[in-house]
Motif scaffolding. Sequence first.
Motif, PDB file in Angstrom:
ATOM      1  N   GLY A  17       0.828  -1.195   0.000  1.00 32.73           N
ATOM      2  CA  GLY A  17       0.000   0.000   0.000  1.00 32.73           C
ATOM      3  C   GLY A  17       0.866   1.249   0.000  1.00 32.73           C
ATOM      4  N   TYR A  18       0.402   2.294  -0.676  1.00 27.52           N
ATOM      5  CA  TYR A  18       1.195   3.513  -0.840  1.00 27.52           C
ATOM      6  C   TYR A  18       0.349   4.732  -0.499  1.00 27.52           C
ATOM      7  N   VAL A  19       0.876   5.580   0.385  1.00 27.53           N
ATOM      8  CA  VAL A  19       0.245   6.857   0.713  1.00 27.53           C
ATOM      9  C   VAL A  19       1.178   7.963   0.228  1.00 27.53           C
ATOM     10  N   GLY A  24      -8.561   2.210  -4.197  1.00 25.88           N
ATOM     11  CA  GLY A  24      -7.600   1.294  -3.616  1.00 25.88           C
ATOM     12  C   GLY A  24      -7.989  -0.161  -3.757  1.00 25.88           C
ATOM     13  N   LEU A  81      -5.061   7.784   3.523  1.00 25.72           N
ATOM     14  CA  LEU A  81      -4.683   6.699   4.417  1.00 25.72           C
ATOM     15  C   LEU A  81      -5.726   5.586   4.340  1.00 25.72           C
ATOM     16  N   ARG A 130      -7.584   4.878   1.804  1.00 26.11           N
ATOM     17  CA  ARG A 130      -7.441   4.186   0.527  1.00 26.11           C
ATOM     18  C   ARG A 130      -6.381   3.089   0.614  1.00 26.11           C
ATOM     19  N   ALA A 131      -5.277   3.401   1.288  1.00 26.58           N
ATOM     20  CA  ALA A 131      -4.236   2.390   1.460  1.00 26.58           C
ATOM     21  C   ALA A 131      -4.723   1.251   2.352  1.00 26.58           C
ATOM     22  N   GLN A 160      -6.736  -1.568   0.819  1.00 19.81           N
ATOM     23  CA  GLN A 160      -6.002  -2.593   0.079  1.00 19.81           C
ATOM     24  C   GLN A 160      -5.688  -3.814   0.946  1.00 19.81           C
ATOM     25  N   ALA A 165      -3.062  -4.372   2.745  1.00 19.95           N
ATOM     26  CA  ALA A 165      -1.709  -4.751   2.345  1.00 19.95           C
ATOM     27  C   ALA A 165      -0.909  -5.301   3.523  1.00 19.95           C
ATOM     28  N   TYR A 224       3.191  -1.116   4.001  1.00 17.98           N
ATOM     29  CA  TYR A 224       2.725   0.220   3.665  1.00 17.98           C
ATOM     30  C   TYR A 224       3.906   1.165   3.556  1.00 17.98           C
ATOM     31  N   MET A 253       4.569   5.162   3.262  1.00 24.00           N
ATOM     32  CA  MET A 253       3.860   6.419   3.484  1.00 24.00           C
ATOM     33  C   MET A 253       4.831   7.590   3.381  1.00 24.00           C
ATOM     34  N   ALA A 304       5.259  -0.934   8.162  1.00 21.17           N
ATOM     35  CA  ALA A 304       5.076   0.394   7.572  1.00 21.17           C
ATOM     36  C   ALA A 304       6.393   1.152   7.579  1.00 21.17           C
TER      37      ALA A 304
END
Length: 271
Positions: A91-93, A114, A163, A165-166, A169, A171, A174, A176, A205
């Motif tokens: 996941g990507y923020v 996402g 956040l 949206r990630a 996922q 995931a 993450y 961020m 993360a």
Amino acid sequence: MSNSPQQMVDPNEHPADSPLSIHDMTVAYQHRPVLWDIDYAAPAGKLIAIVGPNGAGKSTLIKAVLNLIPSASGSVGFFGQPYGAQRSRVGYVPQRTSVDWDFPINALEVVTMGLYRQIGWFRPVRMKHRQAAMAALDRVGMADYAMRQISQLSGGQQQRVFLARALAQNADLYLMDEPFAGVDAATERAIVEVLRELKNAGRTALVVHHDLQTVPEYFDEVLLLNVRLIASGPVATTFTTENLRTTYGGKLALLDQVALRMTTMQGGSTT
């Protein structure tokens, strides 16, 4: 010929189960190195701060491992595989300032984006997908704003939506990029709570972070960066005055404040 970050790292160099492994990665803009010979393996199930001065390459590191910008050399692995093979686990923020907030879309639709890997491109969004997106918004305290246009949200609210949206996922890793930048105290607390939930669930993360004084409170591990990787490891043993001076070039007043906070927190933890 330059290697691509899509290539898998040598399993003999880094643990195969590392969520993110970087081997000898260099990134340059117009022949000027922005990151130089970065070698790093992220431990699983930890909250990791990426720390360094402005221009140190922190955001560049995040973008390069995700192949959003090209690298001059090196290789990257996600759980021992190229990014393309493990994309759904990441996941990507992004930085809030990099987003077009005038785009006509509401908060729920942003979070639903996402889930596109689950939904499939050009396929209808079903009720279960909307419910998952709403659950993610609820986790960051934004369920009441689901139908609000993103341009009508405050900076802190926009950050919470990204956040969410990630989180939608679901995931395992993450990444961020400055999630705490320019947010209010309530949003900062919400982000910290989400990070702790992720850790308790065994997720990892990596977070680009600027506030040195909160690193010991928020994170387990730290990656100190200034074009080169200065040091990495547990906060207790790596986030030291000596390493910070090397990273920041000896800005004494700032580093003395951080050292005092570290001493206070360590003293409090032993009582």
